[in-house]
Scaffold this motif. Structure first.
Motif, PDB file in Angstrom:
ATOM      1  N   ASN A   1      -5.529  21.925 -80.489  1.00  0.00           N
ATOM      2  CA  ASN A   1      -5.235  21.757 -81.992  1.00  0.00           C
ATOM      3  C   ASN A   1      -5.783  20.400 -82.194  1.00  0.00           C
ATOM      4  OD1 ASN A   1      -3.700  23.955 -82.369  1.00  0.00           O
ATOM      5  ND2 ASN A   1      -1.931  23.162 -81.540  1.00  0.00           N
ATOM      6  N   GLN A   2      -5.615  19.305 -81.358  1.00  0.00           N
ATOM      7  CA  GLN A   2      -6.254  18.113 -81.591  1.00  0.00           C
ATOM      8  C   GLN A   2      -7.692  17.999 -81.624  1.00  0.00           C
ATOM      9  OE1 GLN A   2      -4.058  16.587 -78.242  1.00  0.00           O
ATOM     10  NE2 GLN A   2      -2.551  15.479 -79.418  1.00  0.00           N
ATOM     11  N   ILE A   3      -8.452  18.717 -80.943  1.00  0.00           N
ATOM     12  CA  ILE A   3      -9.888  18.777 -80.977  1.00  0.00           C
ATOM     13  C   ILE A   3     -10.308  19.299 -82.135  1.00  0.00           C
ATOM     14  CG2 ILE A   3     -11.757  19.998 -79.904  1.00  0.00           C
ATOM     15  CD1 ILE A   3     -10.469  19.462 -77.219  1.00  0.00           C
ATOM     16  N   ASN A   4      -9.676  20.534 -82.755  1.00  0.00           N
ATOM     17  CA  ASN A   4     -10.065  21.141 -84.058  1.00  0.00           C
ATOM     18  C   ASN A   4      -9.920  20.112 -85.217  1.00  0.00           C
ATOM     19  OD1 ASN A   4     -10.838  23.442 -82.907  1.00  0.00           O
ATOM     20  ND2 ASN A   4      -8.739  24.422 -82.855  1.00  0.00           N
ATOM     21  N   ALA A   5      -8.565  19.373 -85.110  1.00  0.00           N
ATOM     22  CA  ALA A   5      -8.663  18.338 -86.160  1.00  0.00           C
ATOM     23  C   ALA A   5      -9.639  17.270 -85.878  1.00  0.00           C
ATOM     24  CB  ALA A   5      -7.287  17.581 -85.795  1.00  0.00           C
ATOM     25  N   ILE A   6     -10.125  16.848 -84.929  1.00  0.00           N
ATOM     26  CA  ILE A   6     -10.982  15.934 -84.751  1.00  0.00           C
ATOM     27  C   ILE A   6     -12.608  16.741 -85.428  1.00  0.00           C
ATOM     28  CG2 ILE A   6     -12.691  14.684 -83.364  1.00  0.00           C
ATOM     29  CD1 ILE A   6      -9.988  14.141 -81.397  1.00  0.00           C
ATOM     30  N   ARG A   7     -12.965  17.830 -85.112  1.00  0.00           N
ATOM     31  CA  ARG A   7     -14.027  18.468 -85.456  1.00  0.00           C
ATOM     32  C   ARG A   7     -14.138  18.595 -86.978  1.00  0.00           C
ATOM     33  NH1 ARG A   7     -15.284  23.632 -81.921  1.00  0.00           N
ATOM     34  NH2 ARG A   7     -13.937  24.520 -83.495  1.00  0.00           N
ATOM     35  N   ARG A   8     -13.186  18.719 -87.695  1.00  0.00           N
ATOM     36  CA  ARG A   8     -13.062  18.759 -88.997  1.00  0.00           C
ATOM     37  C   ARG A   8     -13.622  17.525 -89.901  1.00  0.00           C
ATOM     38  NH1 ARG A   8      -7.590  21.424 -88.500  1.00  0.00           N
ATOM     39  NH2 ARG A   8      -6.659  19.193 -88.946  1.00  0.00           N
ATOM     40  N   VAL A   9     -13.700  16.356 -88.941  1.00  0.00           N
ATOM     41  CA  VAL A   9     -14.078  14.941 -89.550  1.00  0.00           C
ATOM     42  C   VAL A   9     -15.593  14.580 -88.770  1.00  0.00           C
ATOM     43  CG1 VAL A   9     -12.361  14.337 -90.934  1.00  0.00           C
ATOM     44  CG2 VAL A   9     -12.420  13.781 -88.414  1.00  0.00           C
ATOM     45  N   THR A  10     -15.431  15.011 -87.545  1.00  0.00           N
ATOM     46  CA  THR A  10     -16.890  14.575 -86.731  1.00  0.00           C
ATOM     47  C   THR A  10     -17.013  15.423 -85.738  1.00  0.00           C
ATOM     48  OG1 THR A  10     -18.138  12.631 -85.870  1.00  0.00           O
ATOM     49  CG2 THR A  10     -15.555  12.725 -85.410  1.00  0.00           C
ATOM     50  N   ASN A  11     -18.149  15.282 -84.985  1.00  0.00           N
ATOM     51  CA  ASN A  11     -18.370  16.137 -83.820  1.00  0.00           C
ATOM     52  C   ASN A  11     -18.675  14.981 -82.634  1.00  0.00           C
ATOM     53  OD1 ASN A  11     -18.222  18.834 -84.449  1.00  0.00           O
ATOM     54  ND2 ASN A  11     -20.316  18.874 -85.364  1.00  0.00           N
ATOM     55  N   ASN A  12     -18.460  13.681 -82.965  1.00  0.00           N
ATOM     56  CA  ASN A  12     -18.789  12.674 -82.052  1.00  0.00           C
ATOM     57  C   ASN A  12     -17.587  12.214 -81.691  1.00  0.00           C
ATOM     58  OD1 ASN A  12     -21.817  13.106 -82.467  1.00  0.00           O
ATOM     59  ND2 ASN A  12     -21.332  12.410 -84.554  1.00  0.00           N
ATOM     60  N   VAL A  13     -17.334  12.151 -80.201  1.00  0.00           N
ATOM     61  CA  VAL A  13     -16.159  11.558 -79.774  1.00  0.00           C
ATOM     62  C   VAL A  13     -16.478  10.561 -78.793  1.00  0.00           C
ATOM     63  CG1 VAL A  13     -13.884  11.973 -78.585  1.00  0.00           C
ATOM     64  CG2 VAL A  13     -14.694  13.573 -80.188  1.00  0.00           C
ATOM     65  N   ILE A  14     -15.682   9.432 -78.772  1.00  0.00           N
ATOM     66  CA  ILE A  14     -15.846   8.291 -77.878  1.00  0.00           C
ATOM     67  C   ILE A  14     -14.514   8.133 -76.948  1.00  0.00           C
ATOM     68  CG2 ILE A  14     -16.425   5.847 -77.442  1.00  0.00           C
ATOM     69  CD1 ILE A  14     -17.664   5.845 -80.248  1.00  0.00           C
ATOM     70  N   LEU A  15     -14.619   8.652 -75.713  1.00  0.00           N
ATOM     71  CA  LEU A  15     -13.339   8.696 -75.005  1.00  0.00           C
ATOM     72  C   LEU A  15     -13.169   7.481 -74.636  1.00  0.00           C
ATOM     73  CD1 LEU A  15     -13.542  12.162 -72.797  1.00  0.00           C
ATOM     74  CD2 LEU A  15     -11.717  11.151 -74.386  1.00  0.00           C
ATOM     75  N   CYS A  16     -11.706   6.589 -74.681  1.00  0.00           N
ATOM     76  CA  CYS A  16     -11.496   5.612 -74.430  1.00  0.00           C
ATOM     77  C   CYS A  16      -9.952   5.515 -73.680  1.00  0.00           C
ATOM     78  CB  CYS A  16     -11.557   4.510 -75.270  1.00  0.00           C
ATOM     79  SG  CYS A  16     -11.405   2.810 -74.877  1.00  0.00           S
ATOM     80  N   TYR A  17      -9.870   6.503 -72.691  1.00  0.00           N
ATOM     81  CA  TYR A  17      -8.583   6.499 -72.169  1.00  0.00           C
ATOM     82  C   TYR A  17      -8.474   5.465 -70.845  1.00  0.00           C
ATOM     83  CZ  TYR A  17      -7.631  11.206 -73.955  1.00  0.00           C
ATOM     84  OH  TYR A  17      -7.234  12.436 -74.638  1.00  0.00           O
TER      85      TYR A  17
END
Length: 173
Positions: A107-123
């Motif tokens: 669900n969270q990934i789909n929300a992100i995909r609505r605005v960009t395909n580029n993720v910078i993971l910073c855990y």
């Protein structure tokens, strides 16, 4: 805000309160961070209990507030916790969200995909943070997302790192 355990008590007593919004920007819950010294058994954070409105697996902290920044940068920083997001925004890194300390969900990934395909993971760079990063990479890759990982040194979290080094350093870790 009040729970019943033999007697009614203030769930968030001696805590700093943070409103939690859903993806549309509606306040659906709260998180409280310990403020005053208290017993060691107390959790650092307490969230609103899961309800029909408050489902952590469907929430990305700061999502509704950062959509324009994410679109203009064509990427999003994905943090573990909302304090990391607050520190990043304070340091002028405004294209960021947090998965609220939970495992990343579709669900969270789909929300992100609505605005960009580029993720910078910073855990976080502690053991659980590294494990969460590996799982997130797998999920994001399966969703055909472009992934970069920021590796915070010395087992710290992003909040601590930004406080000590500034937001600009996030781009070069």
């Amino acid at each position: 805000l009040i729970r019943n355990a033999a007697n009614y008590h203030d769930t968030f007593k001696n805590r700093i309160m943070f409103p939690i919004k859903d993806l549309e920007g509606n306040v659906v819950g709260f998180s409280g961070r310990k403020f005053l010294p208290s017993s060691e058994n107390e959790s650092k954070y307490i969230n609103t209990s899961e309800t029909i409105l408050f489902k952590k697996s469907e929430i990305l902290y700061n999502y509704s507030d950062c959509i324009n920044d994410v679109k203009s940068n064509n990427n999003v920083y994905l943090f573990e916790g909302f304090m990391d997001v607050i520190a990043a925004v304070r340091a002028n890194v405004k294209n960021c969200v947090a998965s609220m300390g939970t495992a990343l969900t579709n669900n969270q990934i789909n929300a992100i995909r609505r605005v960009t395909n580029n993720v910078i993971l910073c855990y976080d760079s502690d053991g659980p943070g590294v494990a969460a990063t590996i799982k997130a990479i797998y999920l994001l890759a399966n969703a055909s997302m472009n992934i970069n990982v920021v590796s915070i040194p010395d087992g710290k979290d992003a909040d601590e790192y930004i406080f000590n080094n500034g937001g600009e350093k996030l781009h070069h870790v």
